[in-house]
Motif scaffolding. Structure first.
Motif, PDB file in Angstrom:
ATOM      1  N   GLU A  13      57.621  61.362   0.257  1.00 14.57           N
ATOM      2  CA  GLU A  13      57.342  60.243  -0.654  1.00 14.57           C
ATOM      3  C   GLU A  13      56.117  60.550  -1.519  1.00 14.57           C
ATOM      4  N   TYR A  14      55.220  61.360  -0.954  1.00 14.11           N
ATOM      5  CA  TYR A  14      53.993  61.700  -1.674  1.00 14.11           C
ATOM      6  C   TYR A  14      53.775  63.202  -1.639  1.00 14.11           C
ATOM      7  N   VAL A  15      53.343  63.751  -2.755  1.00 15.93           N
ATOM      8  CA  VAL A  15      53.047  65.187  -2.786  1.00 15.93           C
ATOM      9  C   VAL A  15      51.650  65.424  -3.345  1.00 15.93           C
ATOM     10  N   ALA A  16      51.068  66.536  -2.909  1.00 16.05           N
ATOM     11  CA  ALA A  16      49.738  66.886  -3.413  1.00 16.05           C
ATOM     12  C   ALA A  16      49.624  68.391  -3.539  1.00 16.05           C
ATOM     13  N   TRP A  17      48.875  68.809  -4.525  1.00 19.25           N
ATOM     14  CA  TRP A  17      48.550  70.222  -4.707  1.00 19.25           C
ATOM     15  C   TRP A  17      47.059  70.376  -4.480  1.00 19.25           C
ATOM     16  N   HIS A  18      46.667  71.310  -3.639  1.00 18.61           N
ATOM     17  CA  HIS A  18      45.248  71.474  -3.337  1.00 18.61           C
ATOM     18  C   HIS A  18      44.946  72.959  -3.185  1.00 18.61           C
ATOM     19  N   GLU A  19      43.706  73.363  -3.530  1.00 20.69           N
ATOM     20  CA  GLU A  19      43.364  74.779  -3.429  1.00 20.69           C
ATOM     21  C   GLU A  19      42.129  74.976  -2.548  1.00 20.69           C
ATOM     22  N   PRO A  20      42.340  74.995  -1.231  1.00 15.36           N
ATOM     23  CA  PRO A  20      41.187  75.155  -0.347  1.00 15.36           C
ATOM     24  C   PRO A  20      40.673  76.603  -0.345  1.00 15.36           C
ATOM     25  N   ALA A  21      39.380  76.756  -0.106  1.00  8.74           N
ATOM     26  CA  ALA A  21      38.788  78.094  -0.106  1.00  8.74           C
ATOM     27  C   ALA A  21      38.877  78.753   1.270  1.00  8.74           C
ATOM     28  N   HIS A  22      39.152  77.968   2.306  1.00  8.20           N
ATOM     29  CA  HIS A  22      39.245  78.535   3.647  1.00  8.20           C
ATOM     30  C   HIS A  22      40.533  78.056   4.318  1.00  8.20           C
ATOM     31  N   ASP A  23      40.847  78.659   5.479  1.00  7.09           N
ATOM     32  CA  ASP A  23      42.120  78.341   6.133  1.00  7.09           C
ATOM     33  C   ASP A  23      42.047  77.045   6.942  1.00  7.09           C
ATOM     34  N   ILE A  24      41.837  75.954   6.251  1.00  7.80           N
ATOM     35  CA  ILE A  24      41.610  74.695   6.958  1.00  7.80           C
ATOM     36  C   ILE A  24      42.823  73.767   6.920  1.00  7.80           C
ATOM     37  N   LEU A  25      43.821  74.115   6.115  1.00  5.96           N
ATOM     38  CA  LEU A  25      44.880  73.143   5.832  1.00  5.96           C
ATOM     39  C   LEU A  25      45.550  72.607   7.096  1.00  5.96           C
ATOM     40  N   HIS A  26      45.957  73.532   7.971  1.00  2.17           N
ATOM     41  CA  HIS A  26      46.742  73.099   9.119  1.00  2.17           C
ATOM     42  C   HIS A  26      45.966  72.110   9.990  1.00  2.17           C
ATOM     43  N   SER A  27      44.738  72.485  10.356  1.00  3.46           N
ATOM     44  CA  SER A  27      43.990  71.587  11.244  1.00  3.46           C
ATOM     45  C   SER A  27      43.495  70.349  10.504  1.00  3.46           C
ATOM     46  N   ALA A  28      43.053  70.518   9.264  1.00  2.32           N
ATOM     47  CA  ALA A  28      42.432  69.376   8.571  1.00  2.32           C
ATOM     48  C   ALA A  28      43.461  68.362   8.074  1.00  2.32           C
ATOM     49  N   SER A  29      44.719  68.795   7.866  1.00  2.00           N
ATOM     50  CA  SER A  29      45.699  67.855   7.318  1.00  2.00           C
ATOM     51  C   SER A  29      46.156  66.837   8.360  1.00  2.00           C
ATOM     52  N   GLN A  30      45.837  67.072   9.617  1.00  2.00           N
ATOM     53  CA  GLN A  30      46.099  66.099  10.682  1.00  2.00           C
ATOM     54  C   GLN A  30      45.533  64.716  10.309  1.00  2.00           C
ATOM     55  N   HIS A  31      44.433  64.744   9.597  1.00  2.00           N
ATOM     56  CA  HIS A  31      43.765  63.521   9.135  1.00  2.00           C
ATOM     57  C   HIS A  31      44.744  62.571   8.418  1.00  2.00           C
ATOM     58  N   ARG A  61      53.084  79.020   6.997  1.00  2.00           N
ATOM     59  CA  ARG A  61      51.974  79.910   6.629  1.00  2.00           C
ATOM     60  C   ARG A  61      52.108  80.385   5.188  1.00  2.00           C
ATOM     61  N   GLN A  62      53.361  80.585   4.765  1.00  2.00           N
ATOM     62  CA  GLN A  62      53.594  80.879   3.354  1.00  2.00           C
ATOM     63  C   GLN A  62      54.266  79.643   2.745  1.00  2.00           C
ATOM     64  N   CYS A  63      53.566  78.967   1.880  1.00  2.00           N
ATOM     65  CA  CYS A  63      54.117  77.741   1.315  1.00  2.00           C
ATOM     66  C   CYS A  63      55.382  78.052   0.512  1.00  2.00           C
ATOM     67  N   PRO A  64      56.542  77.419   0.858  1.00  2.00           N
ATOM     68  CA  PRO A  64      57.770  77.692   0.108  1.00  2.00           C
ATOM     69  C   PRO A  64      57.596  77.374  -1.382  1.00  2.00           C
ATOM     70  N   ALA A  65      58.209  78.207  -2.207  1.00  2.00           N
ATOM     71  CA  ALA A  65      58.066  78.039  -3.656  1.00  2.00           C
ATOM     72  C   ALA A  65      58.544  76.657  -4.102  1.00  2.00           C
ATOM     73  N   ALA A  66      59.594  76.143  -3.423  1.00  2.00           N
ATOM     74  CA  ALA A  66      60.115  74.819  -3.806  1.00  2.00           C
ATOM     75  C   ALA A  66      59.069  73.730  -3.557  1.00  2.00           C
ATOM     76  N   TRP A  67      58.304  73.873  -2.481  1.00  2.00           N
ATOM     77  CA  TRP A  67      57.234  72.899  -2.207  1.00  2.00           C
ATOM     78  C   TRP A  67      56.187  72.968  -3.312  1.00  2.00           C
ATOM     79  N   GLN A  68      55.813  74.214  -3.632  1.00  2.00           N
ATOM     80  CA  GLN A  68      54.755  74.386  -4.628  1.00  2.00           C
ATOM     81  C   GLN A  68      55.172  73.794  -5.963  1.00  2.00           C
ATOM     82  N   SER A  69      56.413  74.069  -6.330  1.00  2.00           N
ATOM     83  CA  SER A  69      56.841  73.602  -7.642  1.00  2.00           C
ATOM     84  C   SER A  69      56.933  72.070  -7.675  1.00  2.00           C
ATOM     85  N   LEU A  70      57.401  71.485  -6.582  1.00  2.00           N
ATOM     86  CA  LEU A  70      57.485  70.027  -6.520  1.00  2.00           C
ATOM     87  C   LEU A  70      56.095  69.390  -6.642  1.00  2.00           C
TER      88      LEU A  70
END
Lengths: 289, 406
Positions: free
Chosen positions: A152-170, A200-209
């Motif tokens: 329902e919601y999408v976001a594009w973000h560019e983190p500088a470190h490998d925090i996405l997996h643990s931090a997105s729990q929020h 670990r590798q974001c699918p291209a379809a996710w990125q484009s969406l």
């Protein structure tokens, strides 16, 4: 020299480090590198696959500290951690402390990592996708997502470190049962309302969406941002300290910032009201209604 | 009027309130639940505006129509500003929209006084109730409290909101009489007391419904009248003591369009506000008393921070040996904060503190140097007079370009 590749995975590194430590292999004798580089320095030394005799004892808090520091992307990402592990397991706990030379670097990394997690929580912006039934186009997209369901919601973000997996729990706590997805240039997460899926590798379809989502109702937020700003208190330096410029390009309000600053510089410093409000007709209220 | 027009007017009208904190709320989560929103005690600043201020909450007025005529306020009834009024439902829509976008962590709602204090307060409570009950919103809610409102309404507000605030605005009765004739110190403190009592009632009652779990706060305007820093700080100290306030905010008076003659035309230096925040932090976090920071009437120094000022006044205490001194005293060394103090104490359990360690701990060494002893360092400046030290350490104002349009 032993060259190892842990594929930037903490658990793999942990296995490797445990093995190295059990054989009492000095940090000087080992380095971590990605595969292609590793070949350049490949060594002919052969080591036994089983664990050695040395039994290291380390405090539990060290493991947590190393795991967090491992999210830092930068030089010596893994070998630095082994050096800390080595020193603590040999009785030198100052290696974990900010007052120590090595420890201070670890703590700097921890701070960067937690700051970057905080940046995700703060500066990520979700855009609502139109409901699924509005068109074939979106159905096709949903199929491409592997998840079969559209977020329902999408976001594009560019983190500088490998925090996405643990931090997105929020966002699991924050968004309730809603489905959402966060795409980055590297990895991606999708929450289907029940489970958090990490790629670990974001699918291209996710990125484009995420990159091409339309936001027809974005104006309200931009209006709010412009009007809550007090031009009489202009202080761009403090703002940039808290909101690093690298985030501006992905924030909807980012493009407004330069104009707000320059307008405030050229003559709006005397009071706090925005020009658009000053230009409108006012209304004095008569006393006693 | 379109929603977007109302938003522009009612955000512009709300910007003079300094507070935008979303911290100290209890742990709430919407995982697996209907509804939306979470809080975890940590505030989140979702954006920053070019004035360097954090945007954490949707901070708006329900309406800027107002019966009061507070001279320092842009929304006073005699002010010639565009006026607007949201319906409670509109505020709910905006809050949820911004929240889903991850632009804010909640709502900070205030209002001009319309019809009566009770009516206004009822409207504010209605918004919070809609959010919490109809939309199962678990994000942060901060409601401004109208001091003259019925205590029963304030109590109701406290059950929905994470934080309530009653703005004292001017710390003296005389100041209020002159600049805010409809306000009264007595009713302001009464409202603070109502909130404090509500908090005390649920204290140690884990099963009782929560009451303003993120505490209450207030704001004082700096530089709208002659009140000095000493009065401001002593007032803050007694508010922290009497009503257990979480925060006192200081808002440098911001000149308003069509300013009445009773208030100044220019803002006080923002540095004054900054020094007050520093002093306030010393009150809350470091165990200083207001009397230690300002004994007698007057302002805080602008050229040095209040901690350095205290240290220069108390040279007999220094230099302190970092390998021996009490932690509470280490925290009083200029350039060394609570966090560094903790780290030094941890480190000295393992080995002696050396000068080099302070660099790694990122102390402000220029400030700390004259006041410390380590195993390998004794300050050369130990005998330098406080006057000379102040000359060395004071902040020099940045050269400023004259305003082109002033």
């Amino acid at each position: 020299m032993i060259i190892l590749d842990c594929d930037d995975l903490f658990d793999t590194w942990r296995q490797q480090a445990r093995w190295l430590l059990s054989h009492q292999i000095d940090p000087d004798q080992v380095s971590w590198s990605v595969k292609e580089d590793a070949d350049l320095f490949a060594s002919d030394d052969h080591y036994p696959p089983h664990n050695g005799p040395f039994q290291a004892r380390v405090p539990l808090e060290l493991l947590e500290l190393l795991q967090n520091a491992a999210q830092y992307c930068g030089d010596q990402r893994w070998s630095l951690l082994y050096e800390v592990l080595w020193r603590v397991s040999h009785g030198d706990r100052t290696a974990m402390m900010a007052g120590d030379k090595l420890g201070s670097e670890v703590h700097r990394r921890l701070k960067q990592v937690s700051r970057e997690a905080h940046h995700l929580h703060a500066f990520l912006r979700f855009i609502a996708l139109p409901p699924c039934n509005v068109g074939k186009d979106l159905e096709v997209k949903a199929a491409l997502l592997e998840t079969q369901k559209l977020p329902e919601y999408v976001a594009w973000h560019e983190p500088a470190h490998d925090i996405l997996h643990s931090a997105s729990q929020h966002f699991v706590g924050r968004m309730g049962k809603h489905r959402w997805m966060i795409a980055t240039p590297k990895d991606g997460v999708f929450y289907d309302g029940e489970r958090l899926i990490h790629k670990r590798q974001c699918p291209a379809a996710w990125q484009s969406l995420a990159r091409h989502a339309d936001d027809p109702h974005g104006e309200l937020w931009l209006t709010y941002y412009s009007h809550i700003f007090n031009p009489a208190r202009l202080n761009p330096k403090v703002m940039q300290g808290h909101l690093p410029t690298r985030f501006w390009k992905n924030l909807p309000e980012g493009p407004l910032i330069p104009a707000l600053i320059s307008e405030a510089r050229t003559g709006k410093q005397r009071d706090g009201q925005a020009r658009q409000i000053a230009e409108r007709r006012g209304k004095v209220i008569r006393s006693g209604h | 009027m379109q929603l977007i027009d109302k938003l522009s007017i009612l955000a512009d009208a709300a910007k003079y309130d300094a507070s935008c904190a979303s911290s100290a709320a209890p742990k709430r989560s919407s995982e697996g639940k209907s509804g939306i929103g979470s809080s975890n005690g940590m505030g989140i600043c979702h954006s920053y505006t070019p004035d360097g201020r954090c945007v954490s909450l949707l901070k708006i007025l329900l309406t800027n129509f107002c019966l009061y005529d507070c001279q320092y306020c842009v929304n006073r009834r005699s002010s010639d500003v565009p006026r607007a009024r949201f319906t409670p439902e509109e505020v709910v829509t905006l809050t949820l929209d911004f929240y889903r976008r991850n632009c804010v962590s909640g709502l900070f709602l205030s209002s001009g006084i319309i019809r009566s204090a009770d009516y206004t307060m009822e409207q504010l409570v209605r918004v919070a109730k809609l959010l919490r009950e109809e939309h199962e919103f678990r994000g942060y809610i901060h409601l401004k409290t109208i001091p003259e409102a019925d205590p029963a309404l304030i109590e109701e507000a406290g059950r929905y909101a994470d934080r309530l605030s009653v703005n004292i605005e001017l710390p003296t009765q005389l100041g209020l009489q002159t600049l805010a004739p409809e306000k009264e110190m007595g009713s302001i403190k009464q409202a603070m007391q109502t909130i404090y009592t509500g908090q005390q009632t649920v204290l140690n009652e884990p099963k009782a419904p929560r009451f303003t779990p993120a505490g209450q706060s207030t704001q004082m305007i700096v530089g709208a009248d002659e009140t000095d820093d000493s009065t401001l700080l002593h007032t803050a100290e007694s508010l922290y003591g009497d009503f257990r306030l979480k925060r006192v905010y200081y808002s440098a008076f911001s000149p308003i369009p069509n300013s009445p003659k009773s208030v100044p035309l220019a803002a006080p230096p923002l540095l004054r506000e900054h020094r007050l925040y520093q002093a306030d932090f010393l009150l809350r976090g470091y165990g200083y008393s207001a009397k230690e920071l300002l004994d007698g009437p007057g302002h805080l120094a602008l050229d040095i921070d209040p901690k350095l000022a205290w240290a220069l006044e108390h040279r007999d205490v220094f230099p302190l040996d970092l390998n021996r001194a009490e932690p509470a005293m280490i925290a009083r060394i200029p350039g060394i904060g609570i966090r560094t103090t903790k780290r030094l104490v941890e480190l000295r359990r393992q080995r002696r503190i050396r000068y080099e360690d302070l660099t790694r701990l990122r102390c402000v060494l220029a400030k700390a140097k004259p006041f410390i002893i380590t195993s390998d360092y004794h300050p050369r400046q130990a005998d330098t007079s406080s006057f000379a030290l102040r000359e060395q350490l004071r902040d020099r104002p940045q050269p400023q370009q004259m305003a082109l349009w002033a």
